[in-house]
Design a protein around this motif. Structure first.
Motif, PDB file in Angstrom:
ATOM      1  N   VAL A 381      68.830  42.004 -90.771  1.00  0.00           N
ATOM      2  CA  VAL A 381      68.413  40.644 -91.083  1.00  0.00           C
ATOM      3  C   VAL A 381      67.960  39.904 -89.833  1.00  0.00           C
ATOM      4  O   VAL A 381      66.972  39.153 -89.853  1.00  0.00           O
ATOM      5  N   ASN A 382      68.657  40.082 -88.712  1.00  0.00           N
ATOM      6  CA  ASN A 382      68.277  39.389 -87.473  1.00  0.00           C
ATOM      7  C   ASN A 382      66.861  39.751 -87.042  1.00  0.00           C
ATOM      8  O   ASN A 382      66.107  38.898 -86.555  1.00  0.00           O
ATOM      9  N   LEU A 407      72.241  33.772 -84.064  1.00  0.00           N
ATOM     10  CA  LEU A 407      72.237  35.045 -84.775  1.00  0.00           C
ATOM     11  C   LEU A 407      73.389  35.902 -84.259  1.00  0.00           C
ATOM     12  O   LEU A 407      73.482  36.177 -83.058  1.00  0.00           O
ATOM     13  N   LEU A 411      75.787  41.712 -86.327  1.00  0.00           N
ATOM     14  CA  LEU A 411      75.540  41.523 -87.751  1.00  0.00           C
ATOM     15  C   LEU A 411      75.339  42.871 -88.433  1.00  0.00           C
ATOM     16  O   LEU A 411      74.578  43.719 -87.967  1.00  0.00           O
ATOM     17  N   THR A 446      73.450  33.275 -88.614  1.00  0.00           N
ATOM     18  CA  THR A 446      73.818  34.469 -89.378  1.00  0.00           C
ATOM     19  C   THR A 446      75.236  34.884 -89.004  1.00  0.00           C
ATOM     20  O   THR A 446      75.678  34.675 -87.863  1.00  0.00           O
ATOM     21  N   SER A 447      75.937  35.494 -89.967  1.00  0.00           N
ATOM     22  CA  SER A 447      77.317  35.926 -89.715  1.00  0.00           C
ATOM     23  C   SER A 447      77.709  36.951 -90.765  1.00  0.00           C
ATOM     24  O   SER A 447      77.108  37.023 -91.847  1.00  0.00           O
ATOM     25  N   VAL A 457      76.364  39.852 -95.430  1.00  0.00           N
ATOM     26  CA  VAL A 457      75.989  38.898 -94.384  1.00  0.00           C
ATOM     27  C   VAL A 457      75.640  37.570 -95.036  1.00  0.00           C
ATOM     28  O   VAL A 457      75.216  37.516 -96.199  1.00  0.00           O
ATOM     29  N   GLU A 458      75.803  36.504 -94.270  1.00  0.00           N
ATOM     30  CA  GLU A 458      75.463  35.160 -94.743  1.00  0.00           C
ATOM     31  C   GLU A 458      74.437  34.561 -93.803  1.00  0.00           C
ATOM     32  O   GLU A 458      74.594  34.630 -92.571  1.00  0.00           O
ATOM     33  N   ILE A 459      73.381  34.010 -94.368  1.00  0.00           N
ATOM     34  CA  ILE A 459      72.331  33.349 -93.595  1.00  0.00           C
ATOM     35  C   ILE A 459      72.345  31.890 -93.982  1.00  0.00           C
ATOM     36  O   ILE A 459      72.217  31.544 -95.172  1.00  0.00           O
TER      37      ILE A 459
END
Length: 531
Positions: A381-382, A407, A411, A446-447, A457-459
Motif C-alpha cells: 500500500v505504501n 507511512l 506495513l 498508514t498502520s 492495514v488501515e489507511i
C-alpha cells in the motif's frame, strides 16, 4: 419470765414502730410511683411538642405536603395535658395528707405553670391550625418562625415543670430513705441477734447464688456486645455448673459461625466483584457487537444496492454507447460540411460537446459495472500511495496544500488489485484536494491493524477542507450523488465497490467547516504475502 416478758414487750413495741414505718414507706412508695407516672406523661408531652416543630420544619422543606396530622397531634397533646393536670392535683392531695412528708415549696409554682401551659398550648394549636389551613385564620397568618418559637417556648416550660417534679420526687425519695433507715435501726435494735443470724445466712446464700448469676450476666453482656472470647469459669457440679458448660458450648458454636460468616462474606464479595467485572465486559462486548452488526447491515444493504445499480449501469452503458458514438460521428461529419455557416457550426459543436459528455457518463457507468472484476496480487500500500504523491505534485490545485505523510515502515503487504487501490486512493485524495480550494493540510497515515476476525492495514486520509454536511454522509457512496458541477457521482461509488470486493471497510467522519477523515481497512487476504 420478766426478761422474757420484757423481750416480748420490746418485740411488740418494736414491731409497732416497724409496722408504722412500713405503712409510711408504702405510702411514700405509692406517691413516688404517681410522680414517676406524671413525669412520664410530661416527657411524652415534651416529645410531642418537639415532634410538631420537626413536622413544621419538614413541611417548610417540602418533605410533607400538609400539617393536618400535626394539628391532630397537638389536639391530642391538649388532652394529655388535661390528664396530667388531674394527676398532678391527685398527687398534691397526697402530699398534703402525708404526715411525714412536707409539701414542696414549688407546688404553687407548678400549678401556675400548668395553667400557663394550657393557655399556651391552646394558642399554639390555633396558630398551627391556621398555618395548616390559612382560610380559618382571621387576620394575618402566623409565620413559621413565630410558630416554631412558640413551640420551643412551650417545650422549655414543660422542661421546667419536669425539673420541678423531679425535685419533688427526689424529696420523697430522700424522705423514704430516712424512714427506711429508721425502720432498719428499730429492727436492728429489737432483733439484733436474729437479724445478725439471718444476715449471716443471707450473705452466705448471696455469695453462693449471686456470684454465678453475676458471672452469667457478665457473659451474656459480653455476647451482646460482640465479645465471644469470654467464657464462664464455673466448675461446680450442680445445675449452675451444667448451665455454665452449655453456655460455653454456645460461645464455641457462635465463634465457629462467626468465622464461617466472615469466610462466606469474603467469598460473596469476591464473587460480586468478579460478576461485576464480567457484566462490564459482557456489556462492552454486546455494545461492540451491536455496532458491528449495525455497520454490517448498513454495508450489506449498500452492497446489494450497489450490485443492482451496477447491473443496471452495465445495461444502460451498452445500450447507449453505440447510439452516442453514431451521434458523435455524424456531428463531426456535418461539422466538416458547415464550416462556412458560423451559426450552424456553433450548434454542431454544442451537439458534439454534449455527445462527448454523454459518452463520458456511459464509460463511467461501464467502469462502475466492471469494478467488481479484478486480479489480486501481492501489493504494498505504501508504494501505491508514494506513486500517487508524485502525481499529486503536478496538480495545480495541490500547490497550496501541505502534504503530511506518516507511512508505517513495517506495513504488511496485502493481496489486492494494485490498479484498483490506485483508483480508490486517487478518488479520495482528489476529493480532499477539491475540498480545500483555499489551501490546507492533507494528512495520510498508514498502520497495521488487528481485528477480532482479520488482520490487515488501515489507511487514514484527512483534510482540513469544507467538510461534509451530516445529512449527506450516508449518501456520498451512492451512484449519481455529487456536489460538484462537473462531477458524475461515480467516484466514491466505485471506491466503495472496490473496497467491498476486497472484503474491506471504509468509514467517514466529517465536521462541516473543519474537515473530513476517510478510514479504509483492507485485510491481508487468505494467502500469506512475502514482504
Amino acid at each position: 419470765m420478766i426478761g422474757l416478758a420484757a423481750v416480748m414487750v420490746f418485740h411488740v413495741v418494736g414491731s409497732i414502730f416497724v409496722i408504722r414505718g412500713l405503712n409510711v414507706i408504702l405510702s411514700h412508695q405509692s406517691l413516688w410511683e404517681h410522680q414517676e407516672e406524671l413525669i412520664d406523661r410530661y416527657e411524652e408531652l415534651e416529645v410531642g411538642i418537639r415532634d410538631t416543630i420537626i413536622a413544621l420544619y419538614r413541611y417548610r422543606s417540602g418533605e410533607i405536603q400538609d400539617l393536618k396530622h400535626a394539628v391532630l397531634d397537638i389536639r391530642t397533646l391538649e388532652g394529655e395535658l388535661e390528664e396530667a393536670h388531674r394527676a398532678s392535683e391527685t398527687m398534691e392531695g397526697k402530699l398534703c395528707g402525708e404526715c411525714h412528708a412536707q409539701r414542696p415549696t414549688n407546688v404553687g409554682e407548678i400549678r401556675a405553670t400548668l395553667a400557663d401551659l394550657r393557655g399556651r398550648l391552646g394558642e399554639y394549636h390555633d396558630r398551627f391550625a391556621g398555618k395548616a389551613d390559612p382560610e380559618i385564620v382571621k387576620g394575618q397568618v402566623p409565620t413559621d418562625d413565630e410558630i416554631i418559637g412558640q413551640g420551643k417556648a412551650i417545650a422549655e416550660r414543660i422542661s421546667e415543670t419536669l425539673r420541678s417534679y423531679r425535685h419533688m420526687r427526689n424529696e420523697v425519695g430522700e424522705r423514704t430513705g430516712e424512714l427506711v433507715d429508721r425502720s432498719k435501726l428499730t429492727v436492728y435494735l429489737v432483733l439484733s441477734l436474729s437479724i445478725a443470724l439471718v444476715l449471716l445466712s443471707f450473705v452466705v446464700m448471696i455469695q453462693a447464688v449471686t456470684r454465678p448469676v453475676d458471672a452469667f450476666v457478665q457473659g451474656i453482656r459480653s455476647v451482646k456486645e460482640g465479645d465471644l472470647r469470654r467464657k464462664l469459669e464455673i466448675r461446680s457440679k450442680d445445675e449452675i455448673g451444667y448451665l455454665a458448660g452449655e453456655f460455653n458450648s454456645m460461645i464455641d458454636r457462635l465463634n465457629e459461625m462467626h468465622v464461617e460468616k466472615d469466610r462466606n462474606l469474603a467469598d460473596l464479595a469476591d464473587f460480586n466483584a468478579r460478576l461485576e467485572e464480567k457484566v462490564k465486559e459482557a456489556t462492552v462486548d454486546l455494545a461492540r457487537a451491536n455496532q458491528e452488526l449495525k455497520n454490517a447491515q448498513e454495508q450489506m444493504v449498500r452492497a446489494e444496492t450497489m450490485a443492482a445499480i451496477g447491473t443496471l449501469s452495465s445495461g444502460i452503458s451498452h445500450e447507449l454507447s453505440t447510439p452516442l458514438s453514431v451521434v458523435l460521428n455524424m456531428a463531426q461529419l456535418v461539422k466538416q460540411d458547415v464550416r462556412d455557416d458560423p451559426a450552424l457550426l456553433k450548434d454542431i459543436e454544442v451537439i458534439e460537446y454534449e455527445a462527448n459528455q454523454a459518452i463520458k457518463i456511459t464509460r463511467s457507468l461501464l467502469g462502475f459495472a466492471r469494478s467488481t472484476q479484478s486480479r489480486k496480487e501481492i501489493t504494498h500500500v505504501n508504494d501505491v500511495l508514494e506513486d500517487l504523491f508524485k502525481i499529486l505534485e503536478f496538480q495545480p490545485k495541490a500547490k497550496s496544500i501541505r502534504l503530511v505523510k506518516r507511512l508505517a515502515p513495517g506495513l504488511s503487504p496485502i493481496r489486492a488489485g494494485s490498479g484498483q487501490l490506485r483508483q480508490v486512493f486517487l478518488n479520495v485524495i482528489l476529493n480532499a484536494v477539491q475540498a480545500m480550494p483555499g489551501g490546507g493540510e492533507l494528512r495520510v497515515v498508514t498502520s497495521n491493524r488487528s481485528e477480532p476476525l482479520s488482520e490487515g492495514v488501515e489507511i487514514e486520509i484527512t483534510d482540513t477542507g469544507v467538510g461534509i454536511p451530516r445529512e449527506q454522509i450516508k449518501q456520498i457512496f451512492q451512484p449519481f450523488f455529487t456536489t460538484k458541477e462537473q462531477g458524475t457521482g461515480f467516484g466514491l461509488a466505485i471506491t466503495y465497490g472496490i473496497i467491498r470486493e476486497h472484503n474491506g471497510r471504509i468509514d467517514v467522519e466529517s465536521v462541516e467547516g473543519q474537515g473530513t477523515t476517510f478510514r479504509i481497512f483492507l485485510p491481508k487476504g487468505t494467502e500469506t504475502a512475502a514482504p
